[in-house]
Write an enzyme that holds these catalytic residues in place. Sequence first.
Site, PDB file in Angstrom:
ATOM      1  N   ARG A  22       0.862  -1.176   0.000  1.00  0.00           N
ATOM      2  CA  ARG A  22       0.000   0.000   0.000  1.00  0.00           C
ATOM      3  C   ARG A  22       0.899   1.228   0.000  1.00  0.00           C
ATOM      4  O   ARG A  22       1.961   1.232   0.632  1.00  0.00           O
ATOM      5  CB  ARG A  22      -0.923   0.032   1.236  1.00  0.00           C
ATOM      6  CG  ARG A  22      -2.090  -0.937   1.176  1.00  0.00           C
ATOM      7  CD  ARG A  22      -3.138  -0.545   0.122  1.00  0.00           C
ATOM      8  NE  ARG A  22      -4.264  -1.470   0.091  1.00  0.00           N
ATOM      9  CZ  ARG A  22      -4.368  -2.514  -0.729  1.00  0.00           C
ATOM     10  NH1 ARG A  22      -3.394  -2.798  -1.580  1.00  0.00           N
ATOM     11  NH2 ARG A  22      -5.437  -3.286  -0.695  1.00  0.00           N
TER      12      ARG A  22
ATOM     13  N   ASP B  16       3.981  -0.008  -7.244  1.00  0.00           N
ATOM     14  CA  ASP B  16       2.679  -0.321  -7.851  1.00  0.00           C
ATOM     15  C   ASP B  16       1.575   0.433  -7.120  1.00  0.00           C
ATOM     16  O   ASP B  16       0.425   0.411  -7.549  1.00  0.00           O
ATOM     17  CB  ASP B  16       2.415  -1.828  -7.789  1.00  0.00           C
ATOM     18  CG  ASP B  16       1.139  -2.216  -8.530  1.00  0.00           C
ATOM     19  OD1 ASP B  16       1.011  -1.822  -9.708  1.00  0.00           O
ATOM     20  OD2 ASP B  16       0.269  -2.878  -7.931  1.00  0.00           O
TER      21      ASP B  16
ATOM     22  N   GLU C  63      -2.694   7.746  -4.502  1.00  0.00           N
ATOM     23  CA  GLU C  63      -3.096   7.146  -5.777  1.00  0.00           C
ATOM     24  C   GLU C  63      -4.585   7.316  -6.083  1.00  0.00           C
ATOM     25  O   GLU C  63      -4.998   7.254  -7.249  1.00  0.00           O
ATOM     26  CB  GLU C  63      -2.745   5.654  -5.808  1.00  0.00           C
ATOM     27  CG  GLU C  63      -3.585   4.785  -4.875  1.00  0.00           C
ATOM     28  CD  GLU C  63      -3.225   3.315  -4.968  1.00  0.00           C
ATOM     29  OE1 GLU C  63      -2.032   2.989  -4.904  1.00  0.00           O
ATOM     30  OE2 GLU C  63      -4.148   2.486  -5.099  1.00  0.00           O
TER      31      GLU C  63
ATOM     32  N   HIS D 203      -1.258   0.311  -9.730  1.00  0.00           N
ATOM     33  CA  HIS D 203      -1.945  -0.685  -8.890  1.00  0.00           C
ATOM     34  C   HIS D 203      -2.493  -1.827  -9.759  1.00  0.00           C
ATOM     35  O   HIS D 203      -3.683  -2.144  -9.726  1.00  0.00           O
ATOM     36  CB  HIS D 203      -3.076  -0.039  -8.075  1.00  0.00           C
ATOM     37  CG  HIS D 203      -3.358  -0.760  -6.803  1.00  0.00           C
ATOM     38  ND1 HIS D 203      -3.597  -0.123  -5.603  1.00  0.00           N
ATOM     39  CD2 HIS D 203      -3.421  -2.083  -6.520  1.00  0.00           C
ATOM     40  CE1 HIS D 203      -3.822  -1.021  -4.659  1.00  0.00           C
ATOM     41  NE2 HIS D 203      -3.718  -2.234  -5.197  1.00  0.00           N
TER      42      HIS D 203
HETATM   43  P1  NAI Z   1      -1.258 -11.424   4.393  1.00  0.00           P
HETATM   44  O1  NAI Z   1      -2.191 -10.965   5.460  1.00  0.00           O
HETATM   45  O2  NAI Z   1      -1.296 -12.824   3.928  1.00  0.00           O
HETATM   46  O3  NAI Z   1       0.247 -11.129   4.846  1.00  0.00           O
HETATM   47  C1  NAI Z   1       0.670  -9.950   5.427  1.00  0.00           C
HETATM   48  C2  NAI Z   1       1.866 -10.294   6.312  1.00  0.00           C
HETATM   49  O4  NAI Z   1       2.411  -9.074   6.793  1.00  0.00           O
HETATM   50  C3  NAI Z   1       1.495 -11.152   7.508  1.00  0.00           C
HETATM   51  O5  NAI Z   1       2.333 -12.284   7.580  1.00  0.00           O
HETATM   52  C4  NAI Z   1       1.707 -10.218   8.688  1.00  0.00           C
HETATM   53  O6  NAI Z   1       2.152 -10.893   9.859  1.00  0.00           O
HETATM   54  C5  NAI Z   1       2.781  -9.302   8.132  1.00  0.00           C
HETATM   55  N1  NAI Z   1       2.896  -8.055   8.876  1.00  0.00           N
HETATM   56  C6  NAI Z   1       1.971  -7.411   9.613  1.00  0.00           C
HETATM   57  N2  NAI Z   1       2.505  -6.327  10.198  1.00  0.00           N
HETATM   58  C7  NAI Z   1       3.806  -6.293   9.812  1.00  0.00           C
HETATM   59  C8  NAI Z   1       4.880  -5.422  10.098  1.00  0.00           C
HETATM   60  N3  NAI Z   1       4.728  -4.373  10.930  1.00  0.00           N
HETATM   61  N4  NAI Z   1       6.070  -5.680   9.551  1.00  0.00           N
HETATM   62  C9  NAI Z   1       6.240  -6.755   8.725  1.00  0.00           C
HETATM   63  N5  NAI Z   1       5.258  -7.619   8.434  1.00  0.00           N
HETATM   64  C10 NAI Z   1       4.055  -7.388   8.964  1.00  0.00           C
HETATM   65  O7  NAI Z   1      -1.467 -10.406   3.187  1.00  0.00           O
HETATM   66  P2  NAI Z   1      -1.048 -10.614   1.657  1.00  0.00           P
HETATM   67  O8  NAI Z   1      -2.152 -11.280   0.932  1.00  0.00           O
HETATM   68  O9  NAI Z   1       0.306 -11.187   1.565  1.00  0.00           O
HETATM   69  O10 NAI Z   1      -1.033  -9.093   1.176  1.00  0.00           O
HETATM   70  C11 NAI Z   1      -0.114  -8.158   1.712  1.00  0.00           C
HETATM   71  C12 NAI Z   1      -0.554  -6.778   1.299  1.00  0.00           C
HETATM   72  O11 NAI Z   1      -0.392  -6.636  -0.110  1.00  0.00           O
HETATM   73  C13 NAI Z   1      -2.055  -6.504   1.527  1.00  0.00           C
HETATM   74  O12 NAI Z   1      -2.302  -6.075   2.861  1.00  0.00           O
HETATM   75  C14 NAI Z   1      -2.337  -5.423   0.532  1.00  0.00           C
HETATM   76  O13 NAI Z   1      -2.127  -4.169   1.152  1.00  0.00           O
HETATM   77  C15 NAI Z   1      -1.286  -5.625  -0.548  1.00  0.00           C
HETATM   78  N6  NAI Z   1      -1.874  -6.066  -1.815  1.00  0.00           N
HETATM   79  C16 NAI Z   1      -1.569  -5.361  -2.952  1.00  0.00           C
HETATM   80  C17 NAI Z   1      -2.091  -5.726  -4.164  1.00  0.00           C
HETATM   81  C18 NAI Z   1      -1.736  -5.012  -5.428  1.00  0.00           C
HETATM   82  O14 NAI Z   1      -2.411  -5.204  -6.456  1.00  0.00           O
HETATM   83  N7  NAI Z   1      -0.711  -4.186  -5.443  1.00  0.00           N
HETATM   84  C19 NAI Z   1      -3.042  -6.847  -4.258  1.00  0.00           C
HETATM   85  C20 NAI Z   1      -3.228  -7.570  -3.020  1.00  0.00           C
HETATM   86  C21 NAI Z   1      -2.682  -7.167  -1.848  1.00  0.00           C
END
Ligand code: NAI
Length: 335
Positions: free
Chosen positions: A234, A258, A263, A295
């Site tokens: 994000r 991205d 944005e 994005h």
């Molecule tokens: P997820 O929930 O599976 O993984 C997120 C990980 O980040 C978890 O393991 C969590 O413990 C960790 N985390 C939480 N706080 C943290 C911190 N302070 N420092 C380091 N790690 C921390 O989520 P997923 O599916 O892997 O997605 C991650 C992010 O990617 C989403 O929250 C979303 O913002 C973004 N995203 C972007 C997309 C795009 O098109 N650019 C599409 C989908 C998601």
Amino acid sequence: MQVAVFSSKPYDQQFVETANGPYGFALTFFEPRLTIETVGLAQGFETVCVFVNDRLDAAVLERLHAGGTRIIALRCAGFNNVDLPTVERLGMKVVRVPAYSPHAVAEHTVGLILTLNRKIHRAYSRVREGNFSLQGLLGFDLYGRTVGVVGTGQIGAVVAQIMLGFGCRVLAFDPFPNADLLSRKVAYVALDRLLAESDIVTLNCPLTAQTRHLVNADSIERMKQGVMIVNTSRGAVVDTPAVIDGLKSGRIGYLGLDVYEEEANYFFEDKSDDVLADDVLARLLTFPNVIVTGHQAFFTHEALTSIAETTLQNVADVAATGSCKNEVRSSPAKK
Ligand code: NAI
């Protein structure tokens, strides 16, 4: 069930309508984002279906609730755009798509890494102008380099595995280490060490109070000279003016974004006839070693199919039982 689908582009309509076959919801597609200005469109819809740049702050939620909306179905994983305490106070339900295709986002992340490193964006334009010079296109072998993955959830775990495949040393920072990655020789380290030792830092964590501006003037100072930073999480995980300073000083050698903090005013729209009023974004676009994509990391056939199917199943579950495994709560239980 009447469902108002906001921020809907033709591709959203195509995939959501296809997935709606078995459910038969009455879908109404609205192209605008859901904001305080557009919330009136949702009047009378029990469900609103929204995306990453729709703004579900307290004022919008109050208006939705007054208009009869009870279910908010996010067509995305992140839920930083929803005021959850207000949702809970109003007794509404928020559901999301926690995992649709982590591969889509991870592969785009790696695409940015490869493009920045081998300057494929510059080579593409150059060759089309009849310039076949290699001057300025020098890259480096990924093999043997250190990649730091911040956030090893669904997406970060795939990024880590792909980079292991390149022969990289992979460091990770996550409050909840992934056992599978540990067994594959990914080293979990403190964030400071990851920043100090990584040639490439990839941000794959959610946007939270802890991760907002995680990349800032201070953390950039602690990174390697010439570091590559890639953010597909994000926008606000990165303090953009600070990375611009880092690019100007040379501390940051490459930047792939991205997502961008501001944005919402630009992404997903064709603004090519307009003057770009955002000076920070405009400055970013001047650097030869910066790539910004709008994005699009999630944007694959598989991901859109899965998003549409899960979103409608979430709505069906809440409608039938009052709850759903993909419900978002103020203090989500850690998986
Ligand atoms: P997820 O929930 O599976 O993984 C997120 C990980 O980040 C978890 O393991 C969590 O413990 C960790 N985390 C939480 N706080 C943290 C911190 N302070 N420092 C380091 N790690 C921390 O989520 P997923 O599916 O892997 O997605 C991650 C992010 O990617 C989403 O929250 C979303 O913002 C973004 N995203 C972007 C997309 C795009 O098109 N650019 C599409 C989908 C998601």
